[in-house]
Design a protein around this motif. Structure first.
Motif, PDB file in Angstrom:
ATOM      1  N   ARG A  25      -6.146   3.190   1.087  1.00 49.02           N
ATOM      2  CA  ARG A  25      -4.773   3.655   0.825  1.00 49.02           C
ATOM      3  C   ARG A  25      -4.374   3.418  -0.630  1.00 49.02           C
ATOM      4  NH1 ARG A  25      -0.635   3.083   5.899  1.00 49.02           N
ATOM      5  NH2 ARG A  25      -1.995   3.942   7.515  1.00 49.02           N
ATOM      6  N   ASN A  26      -4.747   2.272  -1.172  1.00 46.35           N
ATOM      7  CA  ASN A  26      -4.417   1.997  -2.577  1.00 46.35           C
ATOM      8  C   ASN A  26      -5.076   2.997  -3.505  1.00 46.35           C
ATOM      9  OD1 ASN A  26      -2.811  -0.223  -2.011  1.00 46.35           O
ATOM     10  ND2 ASN A  26      -4.497  -1.679  -2.154  1.00 46.35           N
ATOM     11  N   THR A  75       0.814  -1.215   0.000  1.00 43.47           N
ATOM     12  CA  THR A  75       0.000   0.000   0.000  1.00 43.47           C
ATOM     13  C   THR A  75       0.849   1.268   0.000  1.00 43.47           C
ATOM     14  OG1 THR A  75      -0.178   0.059   2.423  1.00 43.47           O
ATOM     15  CG2 THR A  75      -1.905  -1.136   1.225  1.00 43.47           C
ATOM     16  N   ARG A 115      -6.554  -0.865   3.575  1.00 43.64           N
ATOM     17  CA  ARG A 115      -5.688  -1.074   2.408  1.00 43.64           C
ATOM     18  C   ARG A 115      -6.364  -0.604   1.130  1.00 43.64           C
ATOM     19  NH1 ARG A 115      -4.028  -5.864   5.323  1.00 43.64           N
ATOM     20  NH2 ARG A 115      -5.667  -7.087   4.326  1.00 43.64           N
TER      21      ARG A 115
END
Length: 256
Positions: free
Chosen positions: A225-226, A139, A222
């Motif tokens: 964040r990605n 990430t 995640r």
């Protein structure tokens, strides 16, 4: 075959940082250092090397790449190792259950060269020999690098992987900077600034009850964040989003 070393010739140095996350063997670190200097790369960063640092086996297997070995830096976490970087690529051999952009080493090298020429600080992450990078490390990257090899046998050792990416980087040396130039009085956000923003956002979402299932929270974090990494935010945009979060959580300056 000769050693390939000729100190009378000029050295071509400079390029992305190479981050080895939890490398297991000193011999492999040495092989990576040798591969790096083959391609003019000198910024080696180690995250919790299993056998400690400095390492005599790494020095022996570097085969004279002392410039890389002597200046290697050790970090406790991956986030600390990439904190000053503005663009991070990560290598992985597997397709994961994450929405991220995958490119070949050649495409990645062209993008890294463009960013480097534009003055951005760039790095490439490589995972442990046996397991590769974990999702939380991935990430921290905008883009994943995967090598199109024999589907039945796509395994590379750590030194091979670093050499392959480094070689593609070295071949782009004559490319002019054409992309990733930010206009205005701003610059790309560093990884430290992005992680600080992620934590601010996630803390606000915790307080507002967004994460209703503790079990699903890590995968949701995640995913967020990605998605935000793919935006390739500038420092100004990160500060603006900090302000957006403050406003949405009721911390306006003129609030009574």
């Amino acid at each position: 075959m000769t050693s390939g070393q000729n100190p009378t010739l000029p050295s071509v140095l400079g390029g992305p940082a190479i981050i080895l996350v939890q490398p297991q063997m000193g011999e492999n670190i040495g092989a990576c250092a040798r591969a790096m200097l083959n391609c003019g790369l000198t910024d080696l960063r180690l995250v919790r090397p299993r056998d400690g640092w400095p390492n005599e086996k790494a020095i022996a297997n570097a085969s004279g790449a002392d410039l890389v070995i002597d200046n290697a830096r050790v970090f406790e976490t991956t986030a600390e190792a990439v904190a000053d970087l503005e663009a991070v690529f990560a290598t992985t051999a597997r397709s994961r259950d994450m929405i991220q952009r995958f490119v070949t080493p050649r495409v990645a090298a062209e993008e890294m060269r463009d960013r480097h020429n534009a003055g951005h600080r760039v790095g490439v992450m490589f995972g442990p020999e046996r397991t590769g990078l974990v999702n939380d490390d991935l990430t921290l990257a905008q883009t994943l690098i995967t090598v199109p090899l024999n589907p039945a046998f796509a395994s590379l050792n750590l030194g091979q992987a670093v050499l392959l990416v480094g070689y593609e980087w070295f071949q782009t040396g004559d490319l002019p900077p054409e992309r990733f130039l930010h206009t205005g009085q701003t610059r790309p956000a560093t990884k430290a600034e992005l992680v600080n923003f992620f934590e601010h956002l996630e803390g606000a979402l915790d307080r507002t009850g967004f994460f209703t299932s503790p079990e699903k929270r890590p995968s949701m974090v995640r995913t967020l964040r990605n998605a935000l990494e793919r935006m390739d935010m500038t420092e100004q945009e990160v500060r603006t989003f900090h302000g957006v979060i403050a406003a949405l959580t009721g911390k306006r300056k003129n609030q009574s």
